[in-house]
Design an enzyme around this catalytic site. Structure first.
Site, PDB file in Angstrom:
ATOM      1  N   GLY A  46       0.877  -1.300   0.003  1.00 24.34           N
ATOM      2  CA  GLY A  46       0.039  -0.052  -0.055  1.00 24.34           C
ATOM      3  C   GLY A  46       0.828   1.288  -0.095  1.00 24.34           C
ATOM      4  O   GLY A  46       1.893   1.370   0.541  1.00 24.34           O
TER       5      GLY A  46
ATOM      6  N   THR B 293       4.863   1.542   6.614  1.00 22.36           N
ATOM      7  CA  THR B 293       3.534   1.457   6.482  1.00 22.36           C
ATOM      8  C   THR B 293       2.653   2.087   7.405  1.00 22.36           C
ATOM      9  O   THR B 293       3.383   2.379   8.507  1.00 22.36           O
ATOM     10  CB  THR B 293       3.385  -0.178   6.995  1.00 22.36           C
TER      11      THR B 293
ATOM     12  N   ASP C  85       0.233   1.497   8.936  1.00 19.45           N
ATOM     13  CA  ASP C  85      -0.068   0.370  10.086  1.00 19.45           C
ATOM     14  C   ASP C  85       1.012   0.473  11.222  1.00 19.45           C
ATOM     15  O   ASP C  85       0.578   0.312  12.455  1.00 19.45           O
ATOM     16  CB  ASP C  85      -0.301  -0.811   9.694  1.00 19.45           C
TER      17      ASP C  85
ATOM     18  N   MET D 178      -7.648   2.862   9.853  1.00 24.96           N
ATOM     19  CA  MET D 178      -7.024   1.580   9.283  1.00 24.96           C
ATOM     20  C   MET D 178      -6.104   1.162  10.180  1.00 24.96           C
ATOM     21  O   MET D 178      -5.630   1.642  11.256  1.00 24.96           O
ATOM     22  CB  MET D 178      -5.981   2.067   7.958  1.00 24.96           C
ATOM     23  N   GLY D 179      -5.647  -0.207   9.985  1.00 30.51           N
ATOM     24  CA  GLY D 179      -4.846  -0.937  10.619  1.00 30.51           C
ATOM     25  C   GLY D 179      -4.813  -2.560  10.658  1.00 30.51           C
ATOM     26  O   GLY D 179      -5.933  -3.016  10.963  1.00 30.51           O
TER      27      GLY D 179
ATOM     28  N   ARG E 279     -23.727   8.008  13.852  1.00 28.67           N
ATOM     29  CA  ARG E 279     -23.124   8.107  12.533  1.00 28.67           C
ATOM     30  C   ARG E 279     -22.038   7.527  12.276  1.00 28.67           C
ATOM     31  O   ARG E 279     -21.353   7.400  13.566  1.00 28.67           O
ATOM     32  CB  ARG E 279     -23.164   9.586  12.021  1.00 28.67           C
TER      33      ARG E 279
ATOM     34  N   LEU F 250      -8.285   8.045   2.846  1.00 29.48           N
ATOM     35  CA  LEU F 250      -7.894   9.529   2.933  1.00 29.48           C
ATOM     36  C   LEU F 250      -6.286   9.483   3.760  1.00 29.48           C
ATOM     37  O   LEU F 250      -5.778  10.316   3.961  1.00 29.48           O
ATOM     38  CB  LEU F 250      -8.893   9.997   3.912  1.00 29.48           C
ATOM     39  N   GLN F 251      -6.309   8.301   4.756  1.00 29.64           N
ATOM     40  CA  GLN F 251      -5.157   7.980   5.770  1.00 29.64           C
ATOM     41  C   GLN F 251      -3.902   7.851   5.061  1.00 29.64           C
ATOM     42  O   GLN F 251      -2.908   8.174   5.506  1.00 29.64           O
ATOM     43  CB  GLN F 251      -5.645   7.105   6.620  1.00 29.64           C
ATOM     44  N   ARG F 252      -4.070   7.509   3.770  1.00 32.91           N
ATOM     45  CA  ARG F 252      -2.779   7.200   2.759  1.00 32.91           C
ATOM     46  C   ARG F 252      -2.478   8.480   1.815  1.00 32.91           C
ATOM     47  O   ARG F 252      -1.472   8.141   1.308  1.00 32.91           O
ATOM     48  CB  ARG F 252      -2.843   5.948   2.363  1.00 32.91           C
TER      49      ARG F 252
HETATM   50  O1  F6P Z   1      -1.441  -2.210   5.228  1.00 36.28           O
HETATM   51  C1  F6P Z   1      -1.517  -0.853   4.887  1.00 36.28           C
HETATM   52  C2  F6P Z   1      -3.375  -0.870   4.534  1.00 36.28           C
HETATM   53  O2  F6P Z   1      -3.720   0.672   4.404  1.00 36.28           O
HETATM   54  C3  F6P Z   1      -4.140  -1.381   5.973  1.00 36.28           C
HETATM   55  O3  F6P Z   1      -4.152  -0.623   6.748  1.00 36.28           O
HETATM   56  C4  F6P Z   1      -5.487  -1.611   5.074  1.00 36.28           C
HETATM   57  O4  F6P Z   1      -6.138  -2.823   5.642  1.00 36.28           O
HETATM   58  C5  F6P Z   1      -4.988  -1.933   3.845  1.00 36.28           C
HETATM   59  O5  F6P Z   1      -3.679  -1.565   3.626  1.00 36.28           O
HETATM   60  C6  F6P Z   1      -5.781  -1.597   2.484  1.00 36.28           C
HETATM   61  O6  F6P Z   1      -5.432  -1.792   1.388  1.00 36.28           O
HETATM   62  P1  F6P Z   1      -5.561  -1.770   0.004  1.00 36.28           P
HETATM   63  O7  F6P Z   1      -5.116  -0.058  -0.355  1.00 36.28           O
HETATM   64  O8  F6P Z   1      -5.272  -2.798  -0.900  1.00 36.28           O
HETATM   65  O9  F6P Z   1      -7.384  -1.496   0.065  1.00 36.28           O
END
Ligand code: F6P
Length: 357
Positions: free
Chosen positions: A21, A136, A138, A180-181, A278, A285-287
């Protein structure tokens, strides 16, 4: 002739790739590798789309400092990435090693998390010189306190909580935020603590659905107008059935977003407490977007150190973060197990955002 403070007696052709990722700070790491390697008199070649680039025999592209001059603050990765496991069959295993030889790459810098570095370890065992860089969101690699991308992901969660607090407050609602995680609760815990979440649910701390319901009622009873809950996508809540995740990626990991734990939890809270609830899935968005200053610095330090390790003839190792310093660990140790929340963070979560009695 040795160049500068170079340790290697020869000019090396260094391949660099990003796998798994994406994470904010990958470009900063690539930039650091290119600038440092060039200063040492080595050549750098960018491999497209992680291990897939080698399987596709895509010609690696030469990277000079001018190619990376403006990417420090850019999210994503200029090289592209993929979740590709070249160990999946004999033909792929042979192809990837042949490709490295055909392109005359003397060494690889593999920027990635558990999966990418697992492949790097295997290549090291096959006699290929590989150095890793821990990445990562994570933050679950062993041996290192921090990985590239984590700080930005945490900042996104904290910013989201600041925003959600005002709307939750206006409507006197519960808002459940899914973070995420894959196996661990680092992003949920750090993001939740930084954003003042009222309840944080992570895989490392067992909790029941009754604990959650009781906490919501207690908080309402003591006059909390709004309640923010952060739940890690991998969290198990005893007595609450998440949806079934069906799809898996190339490394066999289930798609945790398909569990929809945030949605399931918000519905449960509303039904059991009568408080309007809700849910928000922060997801990718976190990435996305620009890395924080902390991630840019970590990436620069890791990229710089990884290049020095390649230059020094090392393989099967990666730079890691320990007590504020950049140290060295073996890739084998880094990928041996996913690193869960440390005891002090678990205790902090309990004290500031744990279930109420
Ligand atoms: O390992 C990083 C991560 O962002 C995890 O937190 C998440 O479960 C996964 O990758 C999501 O993967 P993808 O981008 O393939 O949907």
């Amino acid at each position: 002739m040795p160049v500068g403070d170079r340790a290697s007696p020869v000019t090396l052709r260094i391949g660099v790739l990003t796998g798994g990722g994406d994470a904010p700070g990958l470009n900063a790491a690539i930039r650091a590798v290119v600038i440092r390697a060039t200063a040492l008199g080595h050549e750098v070649f960018g491999i497209a789309d992680g291990w897939a680039g080698l399987l596709a025999e895509a010609e690696p592209r030469p990277l000079a400092p001018r190619d990376v001059a403006r990417i420090l603050g850019e999210g994503g990765t200029i090289l592209g990435t993929s979740r590709t496991d070249p160990r999946k069959d004999e033909a792929s295993r042979r192809a990837v090693i042949e490709c490295i030889r055909r392109f005359r790459l003397d060494a690889l810098v593999a920027i990635g998390g558990n999966d990418t570095l697992g492949v790097a370890q295997w290549l090291h065992e096959q006699g290929i010189r590989v150095v890793g860089v821990p990445k990562t969101v994570d933050n679950d690699l062993s041996e290192t306190e921090f990985c590239i991308g984590f700080d930005t992901a945490v900042t996104v969660v904290a910013d989201a909580l600041d925003r959600l607090r005002t709307t939750a407050s206006a409507h006197h609602r519960v808002v459940v935020v899914e973070a995420m995680g894959r196996d661990t609760g680092w992003v949920a815990a750090f993001g939740g603590l930084a954003g003042g979440a009222d309840l944080i649910l992570v895989p490392e701390v067992p909790v029941t659905s009754e604990d959650v319901v009781r906490t919501m009622k207690r908080r309402r009873a003591i006059g909390d107008p709004d309640i923010l809950v952060v739940v890690s996508e991998a969290a198990e809540i005893q007595g609450l059935e998440a949806q079934t995740a069906v799809d898996r990626d190339a490394f066999g990991h289930v798609r945790l977003d398909q569990r929809a734990i945030g949605a399931v939890l918000a519905r449960h809270i509303e039904q059991r407490t009568g408080i309007e609830a809700r849910q928000v899935v922060l997801g990718h968005l976190q990435r996305g977007g620009s890395p924080t200053a902390v991630d840019r610095l970590r990436a620069t330090r890791f990229g710089n150190a990884a290049t020095d390790l390649v230059d020094a003839g090392r393989s099967g190792v990666l730079p890691v973060h320990r007590s504020g310093r950049v140290d060295v660990a073996t890739i084998q140790d880094a990928v041996r197990e996913t690193r869960g929340l440390s005891d002090d963070i678990i205790e902090l979560v309990r004290r500031f955002a744990g279930p109420l009695d």
